[in-house]
Structures are given as C-alpha cells and as structure tokens.
Design a protein around this motif. Structure first.
Motif, PDB file in Angstrom:
ATOM      1  N   ARG A 157       0.840  -1.189   0.000  1.00 53.90           N
ATOM      2  CA  ARG A 157       0.000   0.000   0.000  1.00 53.90           C
ATOM      3  C   ARG A 157       0.874   1.239   0.000  1.00 53.90           C
ATOM      4  NH1 ARG A 157      -0.961  -2.829   4.718  1.00 53.90           N
ATOM      5  NH2 ARG A 157       0.259  -4.280   3.454  1.00 53.90           N
ATOM      6  N   VAL A 158       0.511   2.197  -0.852  1.00 54.93           N
ATOM      7  CA  VAL A 158       1.213   3.476  -0.930  1.00 54.93           C
ATOM      8  C   VAL A 158       0.240   4.568  -0.523  1.00 54.93           C
ATOM      9  CG1 VAL A 158       2.377   5.145  -2.427  1.00 54.93           C
ATOM     10  CG2 VAL A 158       2.688   2.673  -2.812  1.00 54.93           C
ATOM     11  N   GLU A 193      -2.354   1.864 -12.685  1.00 59.52           N
ATOM     12  CA  GLU A 193      -1.302   1.047 -13.285  1.00 59.52           C
ATOM     13  C   GLU A 193      -0.864  -0.114 -12.385  1.00 59.52           C
ATOM     14  OE1 GLU A 193       1.966   3.497 -14.441  1.00 59.52           O
ATOM     15  OE2 GLU A 193       0.864   4.499 -16.057  1.00 59.52           O
ATOM     16  N   LEU A 194      -0.883   0.086 -11.074  1.00 60.29           N
ATOM     17  CA  LEU A 194      -0.342  -0.920 -10.150  1.00 60.29           C
ATOM     18  C   LEU A 194      -1.381  -1.883  -9.598  1.00 60.29           C
ATOM     19  CD1 LEU A 194       2.215   1.294  -8.175  1.00 60.29           C
ATOM     20  CD2 LEU A 194       2.682  -0.356 -10.006  1.00 60.29           C
ATOM     21  N   GLY A 195      -2.663  -1.586  -9.816  1.00 59.44           N
ATOM     22  CA  GLY A 195      -3.684  -2.512  -9.368  1.00 59.44           C
ATOM     23  C   GLY A 195      -3.639  -3.794 -10.202  1.00 59.44           C
ATOM     24  N   PRO A 196      -4.080  -4.935  -9.670  1.00 64.29           N
ATOM     25  CA  PRO A 196      -4.718  -5.081  -8.365  1.00 64.29           C
ATOM     26  C   PRO A 196      -3.750  -5.350  -7.216  1.00 64.29           C
ATOM     27  CG  PRO A 196      -4.799  -7.160  -9.522  1.00 64.29           C
ATOM     28  CD  PRO A 196      -4.122  -6.182 -10.454  1.00 64.29           C
ATOM     29  N   ASP A 197      -2.459  -5.453  -7.521  1.00 62.66           N
ATOM     30  CA  ASP A 197      -1.511  -5.861  -6.485  1.00 62.66           C
ATOM     31  C   ASP A 197      -1.269  -4.801  -5.430  1.00 62.66           C
ATOM     32  OD1 ASP A 197      -1.100  -8.287  -7.842  1.00 62.66           O
ATOM     33  OD2 ASP A 197       0.414  -7.364  -9.128  1.00 62.66           O
ATOM     34  N   ARG A 199      -2.304  -0.963  -3.816  1.00 56.55           N
ATOM     35  CA  ARG A 199      -3.253   0.155  -3.713  1.00 56.55           C
ATOM     36  C   ARG A 199      -2.475   1.451  -3.487  1.00 56.55           C
ATOM     37  NH1 ARG A 199      -6.139   0.816   0.230  1.00 56.55           N
ATOM     38  NH2 ARG A 199      -5.388  -0.683   1.766  1.00 56.55           N
ATOM     39  N   VAL A 200      -2.942   2.537  -4.125  1.00 59.40           N
ATOM     40  CA  VAL A 200      -2.281   3.833  -4.001  1.00 59.40           C
ATOM     41  C   VAL A 200      -3.344   4.902  -3.751  1.00 59.40           C
ATOM     42  CG1 VAL A 200      -0.640   5.448  -5.030  1.00 59.40           C
ATOM     43  CG2 VAL A 200      -0.613   3.039  -5.730  1.00 59.40           C
ATOM     44  N   ASN A 201      -3.214   5.610  -2.655  1.00 58.24           N
ATOM     45  CA  ASN A 201      -4.131   6.688  -2.293  1.00 58.24           C
ATOM     46  C   ASN A 201      -3.332   7.879  -1.767  1.00 58.24           C
ATOM     47  OD1 ASN A 201      -6.994   5.483  -2.526  1.00 58.24           O
ATOM     48  ND2 ASN A 201      -5.926   3.937  -1.310  1.00 58.24           N
TER      49      ASN A 201
END
Length: 272
Positions: A157-158, A193-197, A199-201
C-alpha cells in the motif's frame, strides 16, 4: 546510515491484525519523518503494530525521533528524499533486515518560497517539482522494482501526501499547490497502473500545526481557524489517522482516491 535501534524481525505468522493492531508483523517506511506529519504517521503505524523505518535529511533530528519509539520497533536512515543513493540504501536495508515492505508513506516535501507565481525563481520551482513530484514517483518506482522487498507479493500500500493547495489556489504557495495537484494525479495514475496488487491513495491536508506550515498561521491561528467549520487547525495526529486508514485492510476496496482532510475549509470556500 543511522541505526538507532535494532528493529525486530517481523514474521509471516504474526501478519494478521490483533486487538486493533492492523499492521502487526508489517514493515512501513515513512519519508520526511523526523517531525510533523511524517513523525505522527510513523507513531500511529507503530502503535498499531508496524515496524517503522523513518527517513529524513538531518540525522540528529531523526535519531531523536526514533529514540521515542519502543525499543526494537523503529529504524532511522538519514538522507535526502530526492537522492537515488539514499532510496537505494533505505530499500536495501529493509530487504536485508526484514525481507519485506508492506506500506510506503511518501510524505517528504518542500516549499522554500512564498509569493506570487509571476515572481517565483524557476530554479526554486524546479526544486519543488523534483522533490514533491518526481521524488514521490521515484520512491514508488524503487519500492516496486526492488525484488528483495516483495512489495507486490505483500499487496503493498502506498499513501502519498498531497494538499488542499492542489485543489484550490492558495495565496503565497501557488507553485507548491501546483506540485501537489501533480501528486494527486500521480497517485490516481499509479493506482490504475499498479492494481490489483498495490493500492495507491493520497491524503490532502489543509493547514496542519507543524513547523513546516508555521508561516501560514503563526501569530494569527485563531483568525485562520475561524474559516474552518471545525474551528481549529489540523494536527499531525489527524493526518496520521487518515493515512493509517488508507494503508490498512479496512480500506481494501479503496484505491486511486485523494482523501481531503481539511476540517471542511475547502467546502466552506476557504483555501490552504
């Protein structure tokens, strides 16, 4: 590198949450964490079970911050957020000591100038963009590509730090706001771009009572806070709670979002 404590090795067996400790057995890195929002975030994640790695420019302040954590649960690595060698040192150290990374909080940011955009020195603007935008992107790139961190495998997670100054024009900090608008869009694009591995919020605060934001409220805090429906400015703990939520499994179906944490000021017609 400054290793103020010998951080304990998290194990896969302890990876599940226990008694509200949502980050038990996990490893989190927080940039710009010697004080203010970054330190508040590190304390919150640590209180919920994470081993935390704190980075910041000044080793003395960073070591003092890490010394306030329970022994064996925090690590200090000093360096400039926009320095590739520093990022490599941070991630190599995490890989060697823990063999995993679960949470990246890209908090480091600068705003060395105040005033109208027509007067800003372009070199200063470039530096703001390099640290706030390209620096944020570089931390994510390096975390994702470092094989020893297993960031994808750990469903990493970012959480990035944007600002309400990136949503509405804010007097005196125009280019800072531009850089934070870019961070918000960067966050959404990375999430897609990075989903589903992974998560970026992002969290977008208004004025938070930190040394970084002093110029925005010093000597007139009551006046500034009067524009906020909650009638107070933010605290690092306010932002830490929002970051912890987005980084936790409680937000497992949330990605590509910018959570505005502003005491309602933007909706009420205000700005940063």
């Amino acid at each position: 590198m400054s290793d103020s404590t010998s951080a304990a090795q998290p194990t896969a067996a302890s990876a599940g949450p226990k008694s509200g400790r949502r980050f038990e057995g996990q490893v989190a890195v927080i940039t710009g964490a010697s004080r203010g929002i970054g330190l508040g975030v590190a304390r919150r994640l640590n209180a919920e079970g994470a081993t935390v790695v704190l980075t910041a420019r000044k080793p003395e302040a960073l070591n003092e911050a890490v010394a306030t954590f329970p022994e064996g649960t925090a690590l200090a690595i000093a360096g400039k957020a926009d320095d590739p060698a520093h990022r490599a040192e941070v991630f190599d150290t995490i890989a060697q000591k823990f063999g995993r990374l679960d949470v990246l909080v890209a908090n480091a940011g600068i705003n060395p100038v105040y005033g109208p955009l027509v007067d800003i020195e372009l070199d200063a603007a470039r530096k703001i963009f390099d640290v706030n935008v390209l620096g944020t992107l570089a931390w994510v790139q390096d975390a994702v590509h470092h094989e020893g961190l297993k960031f994808r495998e750990n469903k990493g997670r970012v959480v990035t730090l944007s600002s309400v100054a990136g949503q509405v024009p804010s007097e005196g900090i125009g280019f800072y706001g531009i850089s934070k608008a870019a961070v918000s869009h960067l966050t959404k694009t990375l999430a897609v771009e990075l989903g589903p591995d992974i998560r970026v919020n992002a969290v977008a605060p208004a004025v938070v009572k930190t040394k970084f934001a002093t110029a925005l409220y010093e000597g007139r805090e009551e006046q500034v806070a009067s524009a906020y429906p909650v009638k107070r400015l933010g605290t690092p703990e306010d932002i830490a709670g929002a970051v912890a939520y987005l980084a936790s499994d409680d937000a497992d179906w949330i990605t590509a979002q910018v959570l505005t944490a502003d005491g309602g000021v933007v909706t009420a017609g205000g700005s940063a």
